[in-house]
Design a protein around this motif. Sequence first.
Motif, mmCIF file in Angstrom:
data_model
loop_
_atom_site.group_PDB
_atom_site.id
_atom_site.type_symbol
_atom_site.label_atom_id
_atom_site.label_comp_id
_atom_site.label_asym_id
_atom_site.label_seq_id
_atom_site.Cartn_x
_atom_site.Cartn_y
_atom_site.Cartn_z
ATOM 1 N N PHE A 1 12.564 4.034 -8.440
ATOM 2 C CA PHE A 1 13.637 2.897 -7.744
ATOM 3 C C PHE A 1 13.465 3.795 -6.682
ATOM 4 C CE2 PHE A 1 17.639 2.597 -6.422
ATOM 5 C CZ PHE A 1 17.604 1.118 -6.315
ATOM 6 N N GLY A 2 14.138 5.066 -7.177
ATOM 7 C CA GLY A 2 14.184 5.610 -5.130
ATOM 8 C C GLY A 2 12.983 5.553 -4.774
ATOM 9 N N VAL A 3 12.101 6.516 -4.414
ATOM 10 C CA VAL A 3 10.523 6.624 -3.469
ATOM 11 C C VAL A 3 10.075 4.507 -3.538
ATOM 12 C CG1 VAL A 3 8.357 6.675 -3.532
ATOM 13 C CG2 VAL A 3 9.955 7.888 -5.283
ATOM 14 N N VAL A 4 10.961 3.953 -4.172
ATOM 15 C CA VAL A 4 10.286 2.561 -3.240
ATOM 16 C C VAL A 4 11.110 1.930 -2.926
ATOM 17 C CG1 VAL A 4 9.770 -0.377 -4.866
ATOM 18 C CG2 VAL A 4 9.146 1.634 -5.914
ATOM 19 N N LEU A 5 12.625 1.714 -3.244
ATOM 20 C CA LEU A 5 13.702 1.784 -2.364
ATOM 21 C C LEU A 5 13.601 2.844 -0.874
ATOM 22 C CD1 LEU A 5 15.857 -0.124 -2.573
ATOM 23 C CD2 LEU A 5 17.409 1.987 -2.602
ATOM 24 N N SER B 1 12.861 -2.534 -10.799
ATOM 25 C CA SER B 1 14.204 -1.925 -10.698
ATOM 26 C C SER B 1 15.777 -2.583 -9.383
ATOM 27 C CB SER B 1 13.544 -0.611 -10.851
ATOM 28 O OG SER B 1 13.016 -0.543 -9.243
ATOM 29 N N ILE B 2 13.978 -2.924 -8.247
ATOM 30 C CA ILE B 2 15.232 -3.456 -6.965
ATOM 31 C C ILE B 2 15.941 -4.561 -6.585
ATOM 32 C CG2 ILE B 2 14.813 -3.803 -4.895
ATOM 33 C CD1 ILE B 2 14.192 -1.309 -4.726
ATOM 34 N N SER C 1 1.283 -1.418 0.215
ATOM 35 C CA SER C 1 0.386 -0.376 -0.113
ATOM 36 C C SER C 1 1.115 1.360 0.191
ATOM 37 C CB SER C 1 -0.843 -0.505 0.849
ATOM 38 O OG SER C 1 -1.702 -1.621 1.403
ATOM 39 N N ALA C 2 1.617 0.594 0.731
ATOM 40 C CA ALA C 2 2.774 2.450 0.493
ATOM 41 C C ALA C 2 3.571 2.509 -0.633
ATOM 42 C CB ALA C 2 4.210 1.962 1.633
ATOM 43 N N LEU C 3 3.486 1.270 -0.884
ATOM 44 C CA LEU C 3 4.229 2.029 -2.790
ATOM 45 C C LEU C 3 3.117 2.350 -3.469
ATOM 46 C CD1 LEU C 3 6.321 -1.449 -3.051
ATOM 47 C CD2 LEU C 3 7.560 0.399 -2.846
ATOM 48 N N VAL C 4 1.974 1.931 -3.292
ATOM 49 C CA VAL C 4 0.920 2.587 -4.277
ATOM 50 C C VAL C 4 1.026 3.688 -3.681
ATOM 51 C CG1 VAL C 4 -1.756 2.352 -4.414
ATOM 52 C CG2 VAL C 4 -0.547 0.793 -4.646
ATOM 53 N N ILE C 5 1.109 4.141 -2.908
ATOM 54 C CA ILE C 5 0.653 5.755 -2.787
ATOM 55 C C ILE C 5 2.104 6.490 -3.138
ATOM 56 C CG2 ILE C 5 0.741 7.477 -0.734
ATOM 57 C CD1 ILE C 5 -0.921 5.274 1.249
#
Lengths: 364, 226
Positions: free
Chosen positions: B162-166, B180-181, B91-95
């Motif tokens: 990439f950056g946000v997800v990480l 990407s990760i 969910s955090a990734l979606v946001i």
Amino acid sequence: MTGLSLQLNCPGEGAFRLTVDCHIPDRGITAIYGHSGGGKTTLLNCIAGLRAAAPGSLIQFRNVVWQSDQQFVPPWQRSIGFVFQDARLFPHLNVLQNLEYSSQFSRHQGDISISSVVELLHLGDLLERPADSLSAGQKQRVAIGRALLSAPQLLLLDEPLANLDHAARGQCLYYLRRLRSSLDLPMLYVSHDIEETSQLADHLVLLEDGKIEAQGSMLELCSSLDTRLSQDEQSAAIVLGTIKRHDNAYNLTELEVEGETFYVNHLPEPLAAKRRLRIPARDVSVCRRRPPDSSILNIVPVELAEIGDVRDARVLLRLTLGEQHLLARITHKSLCEMQLVVGDLLFAQIKSAALLTEAVGGHI
Amino acid sequence: MTSLELEALWLTIRLAATTTALLLILGTPLAWWLSRRRDNLSALVESIVAMPIILPPTVLGFYLLLLLAPQTTVGRLWEQITGSQLAFSFSALVIGSFIYSMPFVVQPLQTAFTRVPVGLLQAASTLGANPWAQFRSVVLPLSKRSFITAASLGFAHTVGEFGVVLMIGGNIPGETQVLSIAIYDHVESLQFGEAHRLAAGLLCFSFALLFLLYRNDPDSAWRARP
């Protein structure tokens, strides 16, 4: 309550303000005539609900209030059809889909069918064409058809012929006259072209600088000496005649007006059809005796009804021909030398050229 | 492909699809609103929407992490409602992706909406169409191409983040480890062959998508790139 009642107050650009208090008849074509920037389109947009007039305004059509201080009926709920100057066909739809557009909104049932609109405006060959591929005149015809099919009880037309070339304009005028004679639909027609207006309108509202200068029957207002129309260089009277005979040998049509015969160039209308003639005042002169051996074909007996004010050495006369009127613009000098007074019985000589050019406008 | 990689691929597709769907649903009214106004408020909103284009993804990710962490109001509320932690979750990734990819969906739509002439909407309204019907019957069909562009760019841009997800997702296989990760993971552990396979795949996908977009509608695709 019939027709359209307007008490409008609407600010425009700068100090301009549209202030209108009038009643539009429930029948026929009412023309709103005036110069550009006089508030004609603003007036139409207020009636359609495309813009809201200022508080204190009242718009009522028949028994339905469209705008008052208590309510504002949005355009999609007003029983209007609107024909814009620039047609505004939907570019992603073809002609048929444009015509059918309003059928998805069951505003109210119309009594005009798509086939009768196609017949009336001769749209049969265009139905499958994309809206983008049409000429300006064809687009305007489709736009008129599209507006008719939205089952309007009042049709608003905002200078529908202004963007058309001469030929397309004549054609469109022809179709508008057909609508007038075949549909029982009041229309409000905005125009700054007096020729076009005089071919169509039954009633006339003169709008200048946001105010109504005069209103009344088209034929009466055009022959009045009191309005701004009469001061215009183009001022002309309009007479209504009946087609009596087509003279093919000379390519002329004989038109009967108040028992007198007018010769005009060949008209397309059938015998007994009614036709308006626009007779510019500058092409009419008067004499006391019928001139013999004149090259002028149209010489009719008239009575001098009114003498206007002298303007630039010239003066406008209103002449009575039966129940109708002609205008004549003569010099002040002639007026004095002929010692003309109201009630004189005269002959009006009308340069045929005038009738000829005026008659061309409407035929296809 | 290993099962871990398949999981990463599936997760990436799910994330991109969810994000794109949400962006189309919420971004369309926002783009419409922006296209109809020209004032300070709309300029402010427009600037916020465009921020992710120029911000380093780590900046966005950092602040999102601070916002979504378990001890914050948002994090606590989320945990009370859903029973699970928000940070480092799908969910955090979606946001994060939603915010990060928003300009790529909103801007092409806004451009398309601005180009729909007001006169056509007025004509529709005099023909009986209320505002929703005007949007459905005039604006939508005239902006069809831009919706395809917006959806494609939103999807592709989410796949490419990439950056946000990480920062907010971490690297949890099956939950937050996207392609990407996974590539980054392979390179870290010197598995260059595996990294190649995934990287080349992404390269081909991105290239093919952009090529298709530009071929069909070069104008609006370029316009989406400020």
